[in-house]
Design a protein around this motif. Structure first.
Motif, PDB file in Angstrom:
ATOM      1  N   UNK A 168      -0.025  -8.129  26.280  1.00 35.31           N
ATOM      2  CA  UNK A 168      -0.924  -7.208  25.727  1.00 35.31           C
ATOM      3  C   UNK A 168      -0.487  -5.947  26.647  1.00 35.31           C
ATOM      4  N   UNK A 169       0.070  -4.730  26.175  1.00 32.52           N
ATOM      5  CA  UNK A 169       0.570  -3.758  26.951  1.00 32.52           C
ATOM      6  C   UNK A 169      -0.608  -2.987  27.845  1.00 32.52           C
ATOM      7  N   UNK A 170      -1.823  -2.998  27.241  1.00 31.21           N
ATOM      8  CA  UNK A 170      -3.008  -2.084  27.797  1.00 31.21           C
ATOM      9  C   UNK A 170      -3.956  -3.154  28.361  1.00 31.21           C
ATOM     10  N   UNK A 171      -3.307  -4.617  28.283  1.00 34.70           N
ATOM     11  CA  UNK A 171      -4.517  -5.461  29.084  1.00 34.70           C
ATOM     12  C   UNK A 171      -5.609  -5.805  28.014  1.00 34.70           C
ATOM     13  N   UNK A 172      -6.223  -7.039  28.179  1.00 33.85           N
ATOM     14  CA  UNK A 172      -7.270  -7.368  27.449  1.00 33.85           C
ATOM     15  C   UNK A 172      -8.620  -6.366  27.111  1.00 33.85           C
ATOM     16  N   UNK A 173      -8.729  -6.188  26.212  1.00 28.82           N
ATOM     17  CA  UNK A 173     -10.130  -5.372  25.869  1.00 28.82           C
ATOM     18  C   UNK A 173     -10.695  -5.691  24.297  1.00 28.82           C
ATOM     19  N   UNK A 174     -11.254  -6.933  24.257  1.00 26.04           N
ATOM     20  CA  UNK A 174     -11.620  -7.398  22.930  1.00 26.04           C
ATOM     21  C   UNK A 174     -12.623  -6.434  22.294  1.00 26.04           C
ATOM     22  N   UNK A 175     -12.225  -5.976  21.169  1.00 28.83           N
ATOM     23  CA  UNK A 175     -13.224  -4.995  20.310  1.00 28.83           C
ATOM     24  C   UNK A 175     -13.513  -5.790  18.950  1.00 28.83           C
ATOM     25  N   UNK A 176     -14.830  -6.143  18.972  1.00 25.91           N
ATOM     26  CA  UNK A 176     -15.399  -6.544  17.713  1.00 25.91           C
ATOM     27  C   UNK A 176     -16.823  -6.364  17.647  1.00 25.91           C
ATOM     28  N   UNK A 177     -17.424  -6.678  16.571  1.00 23.25           N
ATOM     29  CA  UNK A 177     -18.781  -6.268  16.470  1.00 23.25           C
ATOM     30  C   UNK A 177     -19.521  -7.592  15.756  1.00 23.25           C
ATOM     31  N   UNK A 178     -20.444  -8.195  16.181  1.00 25.72           N
ATOM     32  CA  UNK A 178     -20.685  -9.496  15.534  1.00 25.72           C
ATOM     33  C   UNK A 178     -22.283  -9.716  15.761  1.00 25.72           C
ATOM     34  N   UNK A 179     -23.047 -10.132  14.748  1.00 28.30           N
ATOM     35  CA  UNK A 179     -24.214 -10.757  14.871  1.00 28.30           C
ATOM     36  C   UNK A 179     -24.544 -11.523  13.614  1.00 28.30           C
ATOM     37  N   UNK A 180     -25.111 -12.658  13.613  1.00 28.85           N
ATOM     38  CA  UNK A 180     -25.269 -13.496  12.643  1.00 28.85           C
ATOM     39  C   UNK A 180     -26.241 -13.145  11.599  1.00 28.85           C
ATOM     40  N   UNK A 181     -26.821 -11.937  11.623  1.00 36.25           N
ATOM     41  CA  UNK A 181     -27.574 -11.424  10.651  1.00 36.25           C
ATOM     42  C   UNK A 181     -26.677 -10.500   9.611  1.00 36.25           C
TER      43      UNK A 181
ATOM     44  N   UNK B 259     -26.064  -5.609  12.964  1.00 36.13           N
ATOM     45  CA  UNK B 259     -27.092  -6.585  12.027  1.00 36.13           C
ATOM     46  C   UNK B 259     -26.820  -6.346  10.399  1.00 36.13           C
ATOM     47  N   UNK B 260     -26.031  -5.461  10.143  1.00 35.59           N
ATOM     48  CA  UNK B 260     -25.592  -5.254   8.772  1.00 35.59           C
ATOM     49  C   UNK B 260     -23.998  -5.585   8.685  1.00 35.59           C
ATOM     50  N   UNK B 261     -23.151  -5.130   9.452  1.00 37.46           N
ATOM     51  CA  UNK B 261     -21.653  -5.118   9.359  1.00 37.46           C
ATOM     52  C   UNK B 261     -21.180  -5.901  10.753  1.00 37.46           C
ATOM     53  N   UNK B 262     -20.529  -6.913  10.535  1.00 41.22           N
ATOM     54  CA  UNK B 262     -19.585  -7.651  11.589  1.00 41.22           C
ATOM     55  C   UNK B 262     -18.311  -7.132  11.321  1.00 41.22           C
ATOM     56  N   UNK B 263     -17.560  -6.825  12.446  1.00 46.19           N
ATOM     57  CA  UNK B 263     -16.213  -6.236  12.572  1.00 46.19           C
ATOM     58  C   UNK B 263     -15.349  -7.448  13.201  1.00 46.19           C
TER      59      UNK B 263
END
Ligand code: SF4
Length: 201
Positions: free
Chosen positions: A27-40, A84-88
């Motif tokens: 990874x050229x800029x290093x790890x930075x996991x970008x996600x959005x997550x909630x079971x709802x 709680x509405x949108x997971x990415x």
């Protein structure tokens, strides 16, 4: 919407993802996991990988692609960034770097490491928005020979899933060549998103 914090186990899971450095060397800029997550979450945005601007902002779709995607969906930024509405969950959680024709492919280590454990918990999903060829190959059973053919066959996956082209400005030519997408598909998509917002299956 009632506040429903993450369970301790899910908070640990999310923290594990955010600390991942499995493919750091590539990874050229290093790890930075970008996600959005909630079971709802009721809507899943299954995309490709964060771009450079999203990496810098540490926020998914913090760029022109995000503005267009939100307008395609008919969602405000507040709605879009409500986990709680949108997971990415892109197919690669970290910015993979750029090549001469745009961003590189999502890192292949990422989906096998994380997708299933996160997807299993999304039991409230009503709509999965599948963006780009990598997510289409992963999320759609009957992917067509080309991305355009898959998007044109959107009714094959409807109403639980919908394949979209990438909303990047790089795809403006595709959008011009395929006016049926804006004229026919987007109004249906926006109506479906409203249905989900109102929690009507
Ligand atoms: S891309 Fe995925 S597998 Fe690689 S470091 Fe980021 S989170 Fe881990």
């Amino acid at each position: 919407m009632a506040d429903n914090p993450l369970s301790a186990a899910n908070a640990v899971l999310l923290a594990s993802v955010r600390q991942c450095n499995l493919c750091a060397a590539d990874l050229p800029l290093g790890p930075r996991p970008i996600l959005q997550w909630h079971p709802d979450a009721r809507i899943l945005i299954a995309g490709q990988a964060p771009g450079r601007k999203a990496h810098q902002a540490n926020m998914p779709f913090a760029d022109a692609s995000g503005e267009r995607l939100r307008s395609w969906l008919g969602l405000t930024a507040v709605q879009f960034y409500n986990p709680r509405l949108v997971a990415i969950l892109p197919m690669g959680f970290c910015f993979p770097g750029s090549g001469s024709s745009g961003d590189l492919a999502p890192r292949p280590e990422c989906a096998p490491a994380w997708q299933q454990v996160l997807l299993r918990q999304l039991t409230q999903l009503q709509l999965t928005v599948v963006i780009g060829q990598y997510a289409q190959a992963y999320h759609l059973d009957d992917v067509k020979p080309t991305l355009t053919a898959t998007v044109a066959s959107w009714q094959d996956y409807w109403p639980r899933k919908i394949p979209l082209p990438h909303p990047s400005p790089r795809n403006n030519i595709w959008l011009k060549r395929n006016p049926w997408f804006s004229e026919t598909v987007l109004p249906k998509l926006q109506a479906r998103v409203q249905q989900v917002l109102e929690n009507r299956q």
